[in-house]
Design a protein around this motif. Structure first.
Motif: not given
Length: 224
Positions: A160-163, A202-207, A218-224
């Motif tokens: 998220l920091e690099f995006a 595989e879970r679709g957080f990144v592609e 955007e939902r990757l932020s739920t893990l951070a």
């Protein structure tokens, strides 16, 4: 870089944005342009360089290492960032090594000129103080991440920091980051990071895109 005068280059650097015309000319007379090759050291941990380095183009990596040679990546410096101010202020050796990640152009302001500029340029002193505070806050966030997050959370935080947003508003990491580099940023093994990255894809957080860039959902932020 060679086509622009020092004064024109100075005016493009956020650190000097608030200088008056007279102050900017004084700084422009004091700086020296330098081009660094990929992998070339800008400053070295445990040594003094007696200069402030301002990135004009390119990218540099901040790393620290223990006595066994194990490295941790602390930050990535971009154009407009500056390096070496802490050592100039407290006259101590550099606390980390900074190395050009790609061909990088810098402006170099020597210790004597730096010391002369600060009392005369309160805006420059304030900008450096503000930059130090921002780095302390970044360090606090990194410490918090290492202490409180699992590997998934730490990897998500780095991604998220690099995006950066593209024209369509999607978050993209344009420059490829190796699994080894991510491992050095999050304090985990490369094998563990590879497993986490595979799972995130595989879970679709990144592609990963065809051009090598990475789309961060955007939902990757739920893990951070």
């Amino acid at each position: 870089m060679s086509m622009l005068s020092n004064l024109e280059l100075i005016r493009r650097v956020p650190l000097f944005a608030m200088l008056t015309a007279v102050q900017a000319e004084a700084v422009a007379d004091a700086v020296v342009k330098r081009r660094l090759k990929r992998g070339e050291l800008i400053v070295e941990q445990g040594k003094k360089s007696n200069a402030l380095f301002i990135l004009l183009t390119g990218r540099a990596r901040v790393v620290t290492a223990d006595n066994r040679g194990r490295e941790v990546i602390l930050a990535t410096m971009q154009p407009g960032d500056y390096i070496g101010e802490m050592s100039l202020i407290d006259n101590e050796p550099h606390s980390a090594t900074v190395r050009a990640e790609i061909q990088t152009d810098v402006l170099v302001l020597g210790r004597t000129e730096f010391a002369r500029c600060l009392p005369e340029n309160s805006s420059m002193a304030y900008a450096i103080m503000k930059g130090l505070v921002q780095r302390l806050r970044h360090a606090d966030r990194k410490i918090e991440s290492l202490a409180l997050m699992d590997v998934y959370g730490r990897v998500a935080h780095v991604l998220l920091e690099f995006a950066q947003p593209d024209r369509e508003g999607q978050m993209l990491i344009r420059d490829k980051i190796s699994r080894q580099d991510i491992a050095k940023m999050v304090g985990a093994s490369r094998e563990m990071v590879s497993r986490v990255m595979k799972d995130l894809e595989e879970r679709g957080f990144v592609e990963t895109q065809d051009n090598g860039s990475m789309l961060v959902k955007e939902r990757l932020s739920t893990l951070a």
